[in-house]
Design a protein around this motif. Structure first.
Motif, PDB file in Angstrom:
ATOM      1  N   VAL A 138       3.126   8.916  -2.381  1.00 31.53           N
ATOM      2  CA  VAL A 138       3.327   7.530  -2.783  1.00 31.53           C
ATOM      3  C   VAL A 138       2.011   6.759  -2.797  1.00 31.53           C
ATOM      4  CG1 VAL A 138       3.842   6.771  -0.429  1.00 31.53           C
ATOM      5  CG2 VAL A 138       4.737   5.485  -2.376  1.00 31.53           C
ATOM      6  N   ASP A 139       1.085   7.100  -1.911  1.00 30.31           N
ATOM      7  CA  ASP A 139      -0.205   6.421  -1.886  1.00 30.31           C
ATOM      8  C   ASP A 139      -0.988   6.667  -3.172  1.00 30.31           C
ATOM      9  OD1 ASP A 139       0.374   5.552   0.686  1.00 30.31           O
ATOM     10  OD2 ASP A 139      -0.543   7.312   1.604  1.00 30.31           O
ATOM     11  N   LYS A 140      -1.028   7.925  -3.593  1.00 26.29           N
ATOM     12  CA  LYS A 140      -1.767   8.254  -4.810  1.00 26.29           C
ATOM     13  C   LYS A 140      -1.069   7.722  -6.056  1.00 26.29           C
ATOM     14  CE  LYS A 140      -3.991  12.338  -2.839  1.00 26.29           C
ATOM     15  NZ  LYS A 140      -4.254  13.787  -2.965  1.00 26.29           N
ATOM     16  N   VAL A 141       0.257   7.771  -6.045  1.00 29.81           N
ATOM     17  CA  VAL A 141       0.998   7.215  -7.182  1.00 29.81           C
ATOM     18  C   VAL A 141       0.749   5.718  -7.285  1.00 29.81           C
ATOM     19  CG1 VAL A 141       3.301   6.756  -8.098  1.00 29.81           C
ATOM     20  CG2 VAL A 141       2.765   9.003  -7.151  1.00 29.81           C
ATOM     21  N   ALA A 142       0.731   5.014  -6.147  1.00 26.86           N
ATOM     22  CA  ALA A 142       0.480   3.577  -6.157  1.00 26.86           C
ATOM     23  C   ALA A 142      -0.898   3.258  -6.735  1.00 26.86           C
ATOM     24  CB  ALA A 142       0.602   3.021  -4.740  1.00 26.86           C
ATOM     25  N   MET A 143      -1.900   4.057  -6.399  1.00 25.90           N
ATOM     26  CA  MET A 143      -3.237   3.826  -6.944  1.00 25.90           C
ATOM     27  C   MET A 143      -3.273   4.064  -8.449  1.00 25.90           C
ATOM     28  SD  MET A 143      -5.953   5.177  -4.078  1.00 25.90           S
ATOM     29  CE  MET A 143      -4.992   6.471  -3.324  1.00 25.90           C
ATOM     30  N   LEU A 144      -2.618   5.110  -8.913  1.00 29.53           N
ATOM     31  CA  LEU A 144      -2.594   5.394 -10.349  1.00 29.53           C
ATOM     32  C   LEU A 144      -1.857   4.301 -11.113  1.00 29.53           C
ATOM     33  CD1 LEU A 144      -1.919   9.249 -10.297  1.00 29.53           C
ATOM     34  CD2 LEU A 144      -4.064   8.089 -10.842  1.00 29.53           C
ATOM     35  N   VAL A 145      -0.713   3.875 -10.573  1.00 32.97           N
ATOM     36  CA  VAL A 145       0.038   2.805 -11.228  1.00 32.97           C
ATOM     37  C   VAL A 145      -0.776   1.509 -11.228  1.00 32.97           C
ATOM     38  CG1 VAL A 145       2.119   1.385 -11.103  1.00 32.97           C
ATOM     39  CG2 VAL A 145       2.265   3.839 -10.680  1.00 32.97           C
ATOM     40  N   GLY A 146      -1.456   1.227 -10.131  1.00 28.23           N
ATOM     41  CA  GLY A 146      -2.272   0.029 -10.059  1.00 28.23           C
ATOM     42  C   GLY A 146      -3.416   0.044 -11.061  1.00 28.23           C
ATOM     43  N   LEU A 147      -4.019   1.204 -11.251  1.00 26.57           N
ATOM     44  CA  LEU A 147      -5.095   1.305 -12.243  1.00 26.57           C
ATOM     45  C   LEU A 147      -4.578   1.031 -13.649  1.00 26.57           C
ATOM     46  CD1 LEU A 147      -7.035   4.460 -10.959  1.00 26.57           C
ATOM     47  CD2 LEU A 147      -7.839   2.086 -10.965  1.00 26.57           C
ATOM     48  N   GLY A 148      -3.324   1.432 -13.897  1.00 28.40           N
ATOM     49  CA  GLY A 148      -2.756   1.179 -15.221  1.00 28.40           C
ATOM     50  C   GLY A 148      -2.322  -0.262 -15.407  1.00 28.40           C
ATOM     51  N   LEU A 149      -1.771  -0.869 -14.351  1.00 27.23           N
ATOM     52  CA  LEU A 149      -1.263  -2.239 -14.473  1.00 27.23           C
ATOM     53  C   LEU A 149      -2.356  -3.295 -14.342  1.00 27.23           C
ATOM     54  CD1 LEU A 149       2.039  -2.075 -12.377  1.00 27.23           C
ATOM     55  CD2 LEU A 149       1.797  -2.054 -14.858  1.00 27.23           C
ATOM     56  N   GLY A 150      -3.459  -2.959 -13.656  1.00 27.55           N
ATOM     57  CA  GLY A 150      -4.515  -3.941 -13.437  1.00 27.55           C
ATOM     58  C   GLY A 150      -5.016  -4.597 -14.714  1.00 27.55           C
ATOM     59  N   PRO A 151      -5.440  -3.834 -15.729  1.00 25.04           N
ATOM     60  CA  PRO A 151      -5.909  -4.465 -16.965  1.00 25.04           C
ATOM     61  C   PRO A 151      -4.828  -5.276 -17.676  1.00 25.04           C
ATOM     62  CG  PRO A 151      -6.622  -2.177 -16.838  1.00 25.04           C
ATOM     63  CD  PRO A 151      -5.645  -2.380 -15.730  1.00 25.04           C
ATOM     64  N   VAL A 152      -3.577  -4.832 -17.554  1.00 21.73           N
ATOM     65  CA  VAL A 152      -2.478  -5.560 -18.208  1.00 21.73           C
ATOM     66  C   VAL A 152      -2.305  -6.937 -17.590  1.00 21.73           C
ATOM     67  CG1 VAL A 152      -0.007  -5.558 -18.696  1.00 21.73           C
ATOM     68  CG2 VAL A 152      -1.304  -3.418 -18.822  1.00 21.73           C
ATOM     69  N   PHE A 153      -2.224  -6.988 -16.265  1.00 22.54           N
ATOM     70  CA  PHE A 153      -2.045  -8.282 -15.599  1.00 22.54           C
ATOM     71  C   PHE A 153      -3.300  -9.140 -15.691  1.00 22.54           C
ATOM     72  CE2 PHE A 153       1.385  -6.065 -13.110  1.00 22.54           C
ATOM     73  CZ  PHE A 153       2.420  -6.843 -13.599  1.00 22.54           C
TER      74      PHE A 153
END
Length: 257
Positions: A206-221
């Protein structure tokens, strides 16, 4: 992604009941490391930002020593440079620092010796909780005798903070001779190191998934809600990662999530 080399673990002292001073010295020696050098380099870049923002040398040194966490220092510097009032600036810094609360809650039980550690010792140690010190502590302290953990951490953190403050002051005085591109590159070393360190230290899926999802959502937000991009990225990304890994675990796709 190239991961940073794991800091070498301190050698165990020959005597099992080594004094607190010895462990503090070992912690100070451990501060001379790749993570420490990267943090120092990042503060060299911050010195340029502080000078361009109109901060005096005294203000820059106080912020480096007392605020300590670099993202919070950058937020406070931007608020001061923009003429933001005291209350909005305090709220902005608090939001930037709220991520440190769960980190502190995870670290305190590792540092505490039941019946021996005083509360003010833990409060003092909590001041030094930032990504570099926290990642290093979570990797290193569990392998040390419990009475040695607090002095070792304080030796490491105090040495790192002192070194950063001194280097920031020297860089502030010499920043005019530094090319802007170099200062910016040094400043960006810290988030890159943070990401690599957190990825290396992650023990659950879950830690690594959270980082990957955050990298994808960061530019969007950043485009949709620039003022709340970090908050939304962490909130939405964390919820998606948690929900997704829980579902995968329920379906039998992963047992460590």
């Amino acid at each position: 992604m190239t991961l940073p080399a794991s800091p070498s673990k301190p050698a165990m002292p020959s005597a099992p009941e080594a004094g607190a001073r010895l462990w503090a010295l070992r912690g100070a020696r451990a501060a001379v490391s790749i993570p420490g050098l990267i943090l120092v380099a990042a503060f060299i870049g911050y010195a340029g930002l502080a000078r361009e923002s109109g901060l005096t040398l005294a203000e820059t040194l106080m912020m480096s020593a007392l605020v300590w966490a670099l993202p919070s220092i950058v937020v406070l510097t931007g608020a001061m440079a923009g003429g933001v009032g005291l209350v909005p600036a305090a709220i902005a810094v608090a939001l930037a620092s709220v991520r440190l609360m769960p980190m502190t809650m995870a670290l305190v039980p590792i540092l505490r010796v039941e019946g021996r550690t005083k509360r003010w010792h833990l409060l003092f140690a909590a001041h030094f909780v930032a990504i570099t010190a926290w990642v290093f502590a979570m990797r290193t302290l569990p392998d040390l005798p419990r009475p040695a953990r607090l002095p070792f951490f304080l030796g490491f953190a105090c040495t790192l903070t002192g070194s950063v403050t001194i280097i920031t002051g020297l860089s502030y005085l010499l920043v005019d001779d530094m090319p802007p591109m170099v200062a910016g590159a040094l400043f960006l070393l810290t988030p890159v190191y943070f990401l690599c360190s957190l990825w290396t230290a992650a023990r659950l899926s879950v830690d690594k998934v959270a980082m990957l999802v955050g990298l994808g959502l960061g530019p969007v937000f950043a485009l949709v809600a620039p003022g709340a991009d970090l908050l939304l990225t962490g909130l939405v990304g964390g919820c998606l990662a948690y929900g997704g890994t829980r579902l995968a675990r329920h379906l039998g796709w992963g047992r460590d999530a």
